[in-house]
Design a protein around this motif. Structure first.
Motif: not given
Length: 190
Positions: A93-105, A114-120
């Motif tokens: 859920a935290a990973q999905i929230a981070a991904a959705l936050s990056l998607a919104a940004a 910006l979505m590429r930052w999900m790896s680190p």
């Protein structure tokens, strides 16, 4: 494999210990998400001659397979597996929230890189999880994994925007999810 499975430590109730249950979830995360990252790397690097549009499927498929796997492990493992599954659900859920936050940004700025930052960010989440486990009384060697995860996240951040970031992230998942998961699942942790 059967001998290793039969030799797995169990609690007094006959169910796997919390460490074993958590280890099984880490094995699932390391292998499933590691494979998804190898797929990402293969498509982006040209090693797999597939259309890049297929990348849109890799994460939904990986998340679905992981959730189904954790549910299966939860149903087989008793109270400790339920507790480990809860941690896994919060983590995803935290990973999905981070991904959705990056998607919104990304949507707001028009910069989908910006979505590429999900790896680190993903490796950073592993570091946080291991640090929390140590703080809650887990084995001290998990502190080394926390530090290693944070260092690996910084290394992967240097590769953001290249196909190699996905290969490095897959390696990080092997080092900080799959291998520690196997150590925990097979009761070899001290």
């Amino acid at each position: 494999m059967t001998a290793a499975t039969l030799d797995t430590p169990v609690a007094q109730s006959g169910q796997p210990t919390l460490a074993v249950a958590a280890g099984r979830n880490l094995i699932a995360a390391g292998s499933i998400f590691g494979a998804a990252n190898l797929f990402q790397w293969g498509v982006l690097s040209g090693a797999l001659h597939l259309h890049p549009a297929l990348l849109a499927l890799s994460w939904p498929v990986a998340v679905t397979v992981f959730i189904v796997t954790v549910r299966r492990l939860r149903s087989l493992g008793g109270q400790h597996a339920i507790r480990a599954a809860s941690w896994s659900r919060w983590s995803i859920a935290a990973q999905i929230a981070a991904a959705l936050s990056l998607a919104a940004a990304s949507g707001l700025t028009g910069n989908w890189e910006l979505m590429r930052w999900m790896s680190p960010i993903g490796l950073g989440f592993y570091g946080v999880a291991f640090a929390v486990a140590v703080a809650r009384g887990g084995p001290k060697w998990l502190g080394g994994l926390a530090l290693g995860s944070f260092i690996a996240a910084a290394g992967v951040a240097q590769l953001v925007g290249t196909p190699q970031q996905y290969l490095a992230y897959a390696g990080g998942l092997v080092a900080f999810a799959l291998i520690p998961g196997a150590i925990l699942a097979f009761g070899r942790a001290r």
